[in-house]
Design a protein around this motif. Sequence first.
Motif, PDB file in Angstrom:
ATOM      1  N   ARG A  35       0.839  -1.203   0.000  1.00  0.00           N
ATOM      2  CA  ARG A  35       0.000   0.000   0.000  1.00  0.00           C
ATOM      3  C   ARG A  35       0.877   1.257   0.000  1.00  0.00           C
ATOM      4  NH1 ARG A  35      -2.954   3.218  -1.681  1.00  0.00           N
ATOM      5  NH2 ARG A  35      -4.342   4.479  -0.429  1.00  0.00           N
ATOM      6  N   TRP A  39       0.921   3.925  -3.008  1.00  0.00           N
ATOM      7  CA  TRP A  39       0.574   5.329  -2.714  1.00  0.00           C
ATOM      8  C   TRP A  39       1.700   6.262  -3.159  1.00  0.00           C
ATOM      9  CZ3 TRP A  39       2.454   9.429   0.081  1.00  0.00           C
ATOM     10  CH2 TRP A  39       1.555  10.466   0.356  1.00  0.00           C
ATOM     11  N   ARG A  43       1.571   9.136  -6.061  1.00  0.00           N
ATOM     12  CA  ARG A  43       1.892  10.566  -5.843  1.00  0.00           C
ATOM     13  C   ARG A  43       2.984  11.020  -6.804  1.00  0.00           C
ATOM     14  NH1 ARG A  43      -2.539   9.648  -3.535  1.00  0.00           N
ATOM     15  NH2 ARG A  43      -3.278  11.329  -2.198  1.00  0.00           N
ATOM     16  N   ALA A  72     -11.142  10.961  -3.303  1.00  0.00           N
ATOM     17  CA  ALA A  72     -10.629  11.274  -4.650  1.00  0.00           C
ATOM     18  C   ALA A  72      -9.469  12.261  -4.540  1.00  0.00           C
ATOM     19  CB  ALA A  72     -11.752  11.866  -5.503  1.00  0.00           C
ATOM     20  N   PRO A  73      -8.424  12.067  -5.351  1.00  0.00           N
ATOM     21  CA  PRO A  73      -7.238  12.942  -5.257  1.00  0.00           C
ATOM     22  C   PRO A  73      -7.507  14.321  -5.855  1.00  0.00           C
ATOM     23  CG  PRO A  73      -6.987  11.391  -7.076  1.00  0.00           C
ATOM     24  CD  PRO A  73      -8.287  11.045  -6.406  1.00  0.00           C
ATOM     25  N   LEU A  88      -6.205   8.973 -10.477  1.00  0.00           N
ATOM     26  CA  LEU A  88      -5.018   8.121 -10.478  1.00  0.00           C
ATOM     27  C   LEU A  88      -5.391   6.691 -10.167  1.00  0.00           C
ATOM     28  CD1 LEU A  88      -3.027   7.050  -7.855  1.00  0.00           C
ATOM     29  CD2 LEU A  88      -3.399   9.399  -7.209  1.00  0.00           C
ATOM     30  N   ALA A  89      -4.523   5.785 -10.634  1.00  0.00           N
ATOM     31  CA  ALA A  89      -4.716   4.353 -10.390  1.00  0.00           C
ATOM     32  C   ALA A  89      -3.353   3.694 -10.336  1.00  0.00           C
ATOM     33  CB  ALA A  89      -5.529   3.737 -11.522  1.00  0.00           C
ATOM     34  N   HIS A  90      -3.253   2.593  -9.546  1.00  0.00           N
ATOM     35  CA  HIS A  90      -2.016   1.830  -9.554  1.00  0.00           C
ATOM     36  C   HIS A  90      -2.317   0.368  -9.819  1.00  0.00           C
ATOM     37  CE1 HIS A  90      -3.299   3.110  -5.517  1.00  0.00           C
ATOM     38  NE2 HIS A  90      -2.526   4.165  -5.619  1.00  0.00           N
ATOM     39  N   ASP A 109      -8.403   4.295 -14.722  1.00  0.00           N
ATOM     40  CA  ASP A 109      -8.078   3.016 -14.085  1.00  0.00           C
ATOM     41  C   ASP A 109      -7.017   2.292 -14.903  1.00  0.00           C
ATOM     42  OD1 ASP A 109      -8.497   1.045 -12.021  1.00  0.00           O
ATOM     43  OD2 ASP A 109      -9.315  -0.211 -13.605  1.00  0.00           O
ATOM     44  N   GLU A 153     -14.651   0.897 -13.126  1.00  0.00           N
ATOM     45  CA  GLU A 153     -13.901   1.620 -12.086  1.00  0.00           C
ATOM     46  C   GLU A 153     -13.663   3.071 -12.484  1.00  0.00           C
ATOM     47  OE1 GLU A 153     -10.940   0.610  -9.515  1.00  0.00           O
ATOM     48  OE2 GLU A 153     -11.225  -1.546  -9.540  1.00  0.00           O
ATOM     49  N   GLN A 160     -16.910   9.847  -8.351  1.00  0.00           N
ATOM     50  CA  GLN A 160     -16.341   9.855  -6.996  1.00  0.00           C
ATOM     51  C   GLN A 160     -17.104   8.966  -6.010  1.00  0.00           C
ATOM     52  OE1 GLN A 160     -15.263  13.717  -5.545  1.00  0.00           O
ATOM     53  NE2 GLN A 160     -13.993  14.116  -7.325  1.00  0.00           N
TER      54      GLN A 160
HETATM   55  C1  LIG Z   1     -11.858   4.180  -5.692  1.00  0.00           C
HETATM   56  C2  LIG Z   1     -11.661   2.682  -5.750  1.00  0.00           C
HETATM   57  C3  LIG Z   1     -12.669   2.130  -6.750  1.00  0.00           C
HETATM   58  C4  LIG Z   1     -10.219   2.418  -6.224  1.00  0.00           C
HETATM   59  O1  LIG Z   1     -10.025   1.085  -6.566  1.00  0.00           O
HETATM   60  P1  LIG Z   1      -8.684   0.239  -6.407  1.00  0.00           P
HETATM   61  O2  LIG Z   1      -8.748  -0.804  -7.447  1.00  0.00           O
HETATM   62  O3  LIG Z   1      -8.551  -0.153  -4.995  1.00  0.00           O
HETATM   63  O4  LIG Z   1      -7.446   1.196  -6.663  1.00  0.00           O
HETATM   64  P2  LIG Z   1      -6.953   1.999  -7.940  1.00  0.00           P
HETATM   65  O5  LIG Z   1      -5.492   1.811  -8.025  1.00  0.00           O
HETATM   66  O6  LIG Z   1      -7.766   1.723  -9.156  1.00  0.00           O
HETATM   67  O7  LIG Z   1      -7.260   3.517  -7.532  1.00  0.00           O
HETATM   68  C5  LIG Z   1      -6.802   4.010  -6.320  1.00  0.00           C
HETATM   69  C6  LIG Z   1      -6.958   5.505  -6.296  1.00  0.00           C
HETATM   70  O8  LIG Z   1      -8.318   5.884  -6.500  1.00  0.00           O
HETATM   71  C7  LIG Z   1      -8.484   7.179  -5.920  1.00  0.00           C
HETATM   72  N1  LIG Z   1      -9.767   7.209  -5.224  1.00  0.00           N
HETATM   73  C8  LIG Z   1     -10.072   6.711  -4.014  1.00  0.00           C
HETATM   74  N2  LIG Z   1     -11.387   6.952  -3.742  1.00  0.00           N
HETATM   75  C9  LIG Z   1     -11.891   7.622  -4.809  1.00  0.00           C
HETATM   76  C10 LIG Z   1     -13.169   8.139  -5.113  1.00  0.00           C
HETATM   77  N3  LIG Z   1     -14.213   8.051  -4.275  1.00  0.00           N
HETATM   78  N4  LIG Z   1     -13.333   8.758  -6.285  1.00  0.00           N
HETATM   79  C11 LIG Z   1     -12.318   8.904  -7.174  1.00  0.00           C
HETATM   80  N5  LIG Z   1     -11.061   8.411  -6.935  1.00  0.00           N
HETATM   81  C12 LIG Z   1     -10.866   7.778  -5.761  1.00  0.00           C
HETATM   82  C13 LIG Z   1      -7.313   7.416  -4.956  1.00  0.00           C
HETATM   83  O9  LIG Z   1      -6.476   8.417  -5.497  1.00  0.00           O
HETATM   84  C14 LIG Z   1      -6.627   6.075  -4.941  1.00  0.00           C
HETATM   85  O10 LIG Z   1      -5.229   6.133  -4.831  1.00  0.00           O
HETATM   86  P3  LIG Z   1      -4.501   6.624  -3.480  1.00  0.00           P
HETATM   87  O11 LIG Z   1      -5.261   6.011  -2.350  1.00  0.00           O
HETATM   88  O12 LIG Z   1      -3.115   6.128  -3.616  1.00  0.00           O
HETATM   89  O13 LIG Z   1      -4.615   8.123  -3.501  1.00  0.00           O
HETATM   90  C15 LIG Z   1     -11.847   2.007  -4.392  1.00  0.00           C
HETATM   91  O14 LIG Z   1     -10.736   2.277  -3.564  1.00  0.00           O
HETATM   92  C16 LIG Z   1     -13.086   2.492  -3.692  1.00  0.00           C
HETATM   93  O15 LIG Z   1     -14.169   2.117  -4.048  1.00  0.00           O
HETATM   94  N6  LIG Z   1     -12.987   3.336  -2.672  1.00  0.00           N
HETATM   95  C17 LIG Z   1     -14.162   3.922  -2.036  1.00  0.00           C
HETATM   96  C18 LIG Z   1     -14.749   2.986  -1.037  1.00  0.00           C
HETATM   97  C19 LIG Z   1     -13.850   2.859   0.132  1.00  0.00           C
HETATM   98  O16 LIG Z   1     -13.353   3.792   0.671  1.00  0.00           O
HETATM   99  N7  LIG Z   1     -13.664   1.611   0.524  1.00  0.00           N
HETATM  100  C20 LIG Z   1     -12.817   1.302   1.601  1.00  0.00           C
HETATM  101  C21 LIG Z   1     -11.629   0.554   1.095  1.00  0.00           C
HETATM  102  S1  LIG Z   1     -10.734  -0.065   2.468  1.00  0.00           S
END
Ligand SMILES: CC(C)(COP(=O)(O)OP(=O)(O)OC[C@H]1O[C@@H](n2cnc3c(N)ncnc32)[C@H](O)[C@@H]1OP(=O)(O)O)[C@@H](O)C(=O)NCCC(=O)NCCS
Length: 229
Positions: A35, A39, A43, A72-73, A88-90, A109, A153, A160
Motif C-alpha cells: 500500500r 501510494w 503521488r 478522490a485525489p 489516479l490508479a495503480h 483506471d 472503475e 467519486q
Molecule cells: C476508488 C476505488 C474504486 C479504487 O479502486 P482500487 O482498485 O482499490 O485502486 P486503484 O489503483 O484503481 O485507484 C486508487 C486511487 O483511487 C483514488 N480514489 C479513491 N477513492 C476515490 C473516489 N471516491 N473517487 C475517485 N477516486 C478515488 C485514490 O487516489 C486512490 O489512490 P490513493 O489512495 O493512492 O490516492 C476504491 O478504492 C473504492 O471504491 N474506494 C471507495 C470505497 C472505500 O473507501 N472503501 C474502503 C476501502 S478499504
Amino acid sequence: MVHFLIQHEDDVAAGNGWLSPRERETLKRFRVPKRLSDWRRGRWTVKQALRAFFGLEYPAERFEILPNSEGAPEPYIDGHRLPMGLSLAHSGNRALCALTGSDMPIGCDLERIKPRIPEFIEDYFTDAELSHVRGLPPERRDEAVTLIWSAKESILKLFQVGLRADTRTVGVILPPDGCFSDWRDIGIATSLAPDPVTVWKRIDRGMVLTVAVPGVPGVKPTALQLETP
Ligand SMILES: CC(C)(COP(=O)(O)OP(=O)(O)OC[C@H]1O[C@@H](n2cnc3c(N)ncnc32)[C@H](O)[C@@H]1OP(=O)(O)O)[C@@H](O)C(=O)NCCC(=O)NCCS
C-alpha cells in the motif's frame, strides 16, 4: 483536453524530498508495504504529470495531492487548489495519472489483464455484459473482462462514488473487434448520470488503461512528455 502519464516503480525518485511535509506525514501511517509503495508511486506519477503539464521547471514538492472527503485525489500548488480534473490508479509496478486542463472531472483506471473466477463477473457484471463475455472465444475473455471492469472503475471514480456504488449501475458495451494499442472510445450506459459519458480504452504492455470523462467523445487522450523533444 485529456492528458495521461504512466510511471513505473523504477521511475520513482529515491528519498521523500519530493513529497510535501503533509504527504510525508501520510506516508508514515501506512503499515502494509504494498500500500505504501502504491501510494508513493501514485503521488510520484501525479506530480510528474503536473510538472509535464505546467512546466518541468516546477519542483515536485511544490505540488500536493490531497484526498477530498470521498477519497478522490485533488491537486494543489503552494497550498492553492488547482482548478483541474485529476484521477489516479495503480496496478503491479505501474501507476497511471489522467488529468484535464479545466475543472472537468475525470476518472481513470489501470488493470493487468488476468483471468478472473466466474463468480467475479456473476457478482459485478450486468446481464448484458455476462452474455457478451460468455459469447466470446475463450482466448478473448480475460481481456474483455478486464476491460469491462476497468471501464466501470473509471466511471465510478469519475462520479467519486468508488466501489460504494453497485458496479451494475454502469453497463459497458464493447466493440466486437477486440482491443487496440491506441485509444478507442467504448459505449457506456449508466444510471449514475442523465448525460452521456465517454470511456477511452487502450491496451499497453498487458495492461488495460481506461479514462472516463463527461460528454460525447472528443479528442483522444494525449501522453504527457517528461523530456523536451
Ligand atoms: C476508488 C476505488 C474504486 C479504487 O479502486 P482500487 O482498485 O482499490 O485502486 P486503484 O489503483 O484503481 O485507484 C486508487 C486511487 O483511487 C483514488 N480514489 C479513491 N477513492 C476515490 C473516489 N471516491 N473517487 C475517485 N477516486 C478515488 C485514490 O487516489 C486512490 O489512490 P490513493 O489512495 O493512492 O490516492 C476504491 O478504492 C473504492 O471504491 N474506494 C471507495 C470505497 C472505500 O473507501 N472503501 C474502503 C476501502 S478499504
